[in-house]
Design a protein around this motif. Structure first.
Motif, mmCIF file in Angstrom:
data_model
loop_
_atom_site.group_PDB
_atom_site.id
_atom_site.type_symbol
_atom_site.label_atom_id
_atom_site.label_comp_id
_atom_site.label_asym_id
_atom_site.label_seq_id
_atom_site.Cartn_x
_atom_site.Cartn_y
_atom_site.Cartn_z
ATOM 1 N N GLU A 68 -9.070 5.979 -2.321
ATOM 2 C CA GLU A 68 -9.269 4.586 -1.942
ATOM 3 C C GLU A 68 -8.037 4.023 -1.236
ATOM 4 O OE1 GLU A 68 -11.950 2.767 -2.039
ATOM 5 O OE2 GLU A 68 -13.118 4.399 -2.931
ATOM 6 N N GLN A 97 -8.030 5.361 2.294
ATOM 7 C CA GLN A 97 -8.981 4.639 3.139
ATOM 8 C C GLN A 97 -8.472 3.241 3.478
ATOM 9 O OE1 GLN A 97 -12.902 4.653 1.449
ATOM 10 N NE2 GLN A 97 -13.103 6.888 1.495
ATOM 11 N N MET A 98 -7.868 2.575 2.502
ATOM 12 C CA MET A 98 -7.323 1.247 2.752
ATOM 13 C C MET A 98 -6.175 1.306 3.759
ATOM 14 S SD MET A 98 -7.517 -1.964 2.235
ATOM 15 C CE MET A 98 -8.570 -2.115 0.787
ATOM 16 N N SER A 99 -5.336 2.323 3.651
ATOM 17 C CA SER A 99 -4.230 2.486 4.602
ATOM 18 C C SER A 99 -4.764 2.729 6.010
ATOM 19 C CB SER A 99 -3.332 3.643 4.170
ATOM 20 O OG SER A 99 -2.745 3.372 2.918
ATOM 21 N N LEU A 101 0.831 -1.210 0.000
ATOM 22 C CA LEU A 101 0.000 0.000 0.000
ATOM 23 C C LEU A 101 0.862 1.255 0.000
ATOM 24 C CD1 LEU A 101 -2.941 -0.860 2.435
ATOM 25 C CD2 LEU A 101 -3.111 -0.308 0.001
#
Length: 426
Positions: free
Chosen positions: A249, A252-254, A217
């Motif tokens: 995105e 948000q994933m992190s 990521l």
């Protein structure tokens, strides 16, 4: 979570075992008690009819001429009393009856206060001068229009047996309570073993997955940043919009990965607090300034008095707590509705932070589970709300680590208020 589950299981198993045993002991006590008193009642009814037959002449009265008869008379003298009541006054005892004078006088006074007729047998008691209680069962039958026969039997020994039986069962009940707790703990341990194994496996998976995802990521996010910087002049509007959505995105994933890792560490107690003294009011100001840069400041309102609201806590964890609560309120309320933060002293050194929104609210059945990991009151996910149910669980863990309390009050259609109580340094 596991500790609370184990406590609930212990209470459930112990309570079920103890209640069952109490019911069994109660039924046993009532059965023995009723059996003893039923026997006494049956005896007094037999005596009542026997004495009536003697008085009416249906039973021939023979003087106690033999030694065996005198013994029977003495025995009966200690077992029951007989009185004939006429116009509210006791008459002479039937010929041939022997009674102890002190007890007979007490029963005579009692008999004169009664009215005919207690055919099935009633119970009563009187106190001797020395404070000792005498218990007896009595019954009565009419002899004529203005007189009746009343007999009584001393059942003090039966009453003592009932009290002794109750005391024994009470001791057994106390022992059963201790035994039920021990049994409940053992059963809870046995029931928890597969749960603990599954939870530990889940924790290990979450921690490992979080670690493995952080590196790709980070690389992906850095690549998008480079692409946005170097190719921004050549990208079309559609490509720029797509690139921005990808960056959002990834962000948000992190955040999700970071929270997964933080949640796993908190579950294992591996997050150390670096406490320092600072102003909670000033920290809230900094957080709100960050939201102002994101153009969300028009919905956030902060109220407090002139105090600094000094606390000793971990600044980073407190900041994380504020972001979680504010983000949650912003997500689950309309864009036109305000989110209000208030800071007050609630008696002595207790600081109360309240974050209130005017969203749709949370139903009552969802409130008890709101701080559980991966729990979402709104089962469906939307682009606006997102999330997987980790934020409030982390917020609760942060507050618990600081010795505080996090609670929620919500009314459907009116909004939700999250309240944090912390110890201040006032």
């Amino acid at each position: 979570m596991l500790r609370e589950l184990r406590k609930k299981l212990i209470r459930h198993y112990s309570g079920s075992f103890f209640i069952t045993l109490v019911v069994v002991l109660s039924v046993l006590f009532l059965f023995v008690k009723n059996m003893l008193y039923a026997t006494a009642t049956e005896d007094i009814n037999d005596i009542l009819h026997y004495e009536k037959k003697k008085i009416t002449g249906e039973e021939q009265m023979v003087p106690f001429t033999k030694e065996k008869d005198r013994d029977r008379g003495r025995k009966h003298a200690h077992l029951y009393y007989v009185e004939v009541i006429k116009n509210g006054k006791a008459t002479e005892l039937p010929r041939g009856h022997i009674a102890r004078s002190k007890e007979e006088q007490a029963f005579r006074a009692f008999a004169e206060s009664q009215s005919c007729c207690q055919k099935q047998g009633g119970t009563d008691e009187w106190k001797e001068k020395d404070g000792r209680e005498e218990h007896f069962v009595y019954a009565s039958l009419p002899l004529s229009s203005d007189s009746f026969l009343i007999v009584g039997k001393d059942i003090s020994s039966v009453h003592e047996k009932v009290e002794h039986w109750f005391f024994v069962l009470a001791l057994i009940g106390m022992g059963a309570l201790v035994l039920s707790v021990i049994m409940g703990d053992r059963l809870a341990r046995k029931a928890m073993k597969p749960i603990i194994r599954n939870v530990e496996s889940q924790k290990a998976f979450v921690a490992d997955a979080s670690h493995e995802l952080r590196t790709p990521l980070s690389i992906f996010s850095a690549s998008l940043e480079v692409l946005a910087q170097e190719e921004k002049e050549t990208l079309s509007e559609f490509s720029k919009e797509t690139l921005t959505e990808m960056q959002e995105e990834v962000r948000q994933m992190s955040t999700l990965v970071d929270r997964l890792l933080l949640s796993a560490k908190m579950e294992e107690g591996g997050v150390a607090l670096h406490k320092e003294v600072f102003s909670l009011r000033a920290l809230i100001g900094q957080v709100l300034a960050n939201y102002e840069k994101k153009e969300k400041h028009t919905r956030l309102h902060f109220t407090c008095d002139d105090n600094d609201f000094a606390i000793e806590a971990d600044v980073m964890r407190m900041k994380e707590l504020l972001y979680i609560l504010i983000d949650n309120s912003l997500k689950y309320s309309n864009d036109s509705e305000p989110v209000t933060l208030s800071l007050t002293y609630n008696g002595g050194h207790r600081i109360t932070l309240a974050v209130r929104d005017r969203g749709p609210g949370i139903t009552e059945e969802n409130l008890p589970f709101l701080f559980d990991r991966f729990y979402r009151a709104e089962k469906g996910r939307s682009k606006k709300t997102g999330g997987v149910g980790l934020g409030l669980a982390i917020a609760k863990a942060i507050v618990d680590q600081h010795g505080g309390k996090l609670s929620v009050q919500s009314t459907v259609g009116e909004g939700t208020t999250f309240t944090v109580q912390l110890v201040g340094l006032r």
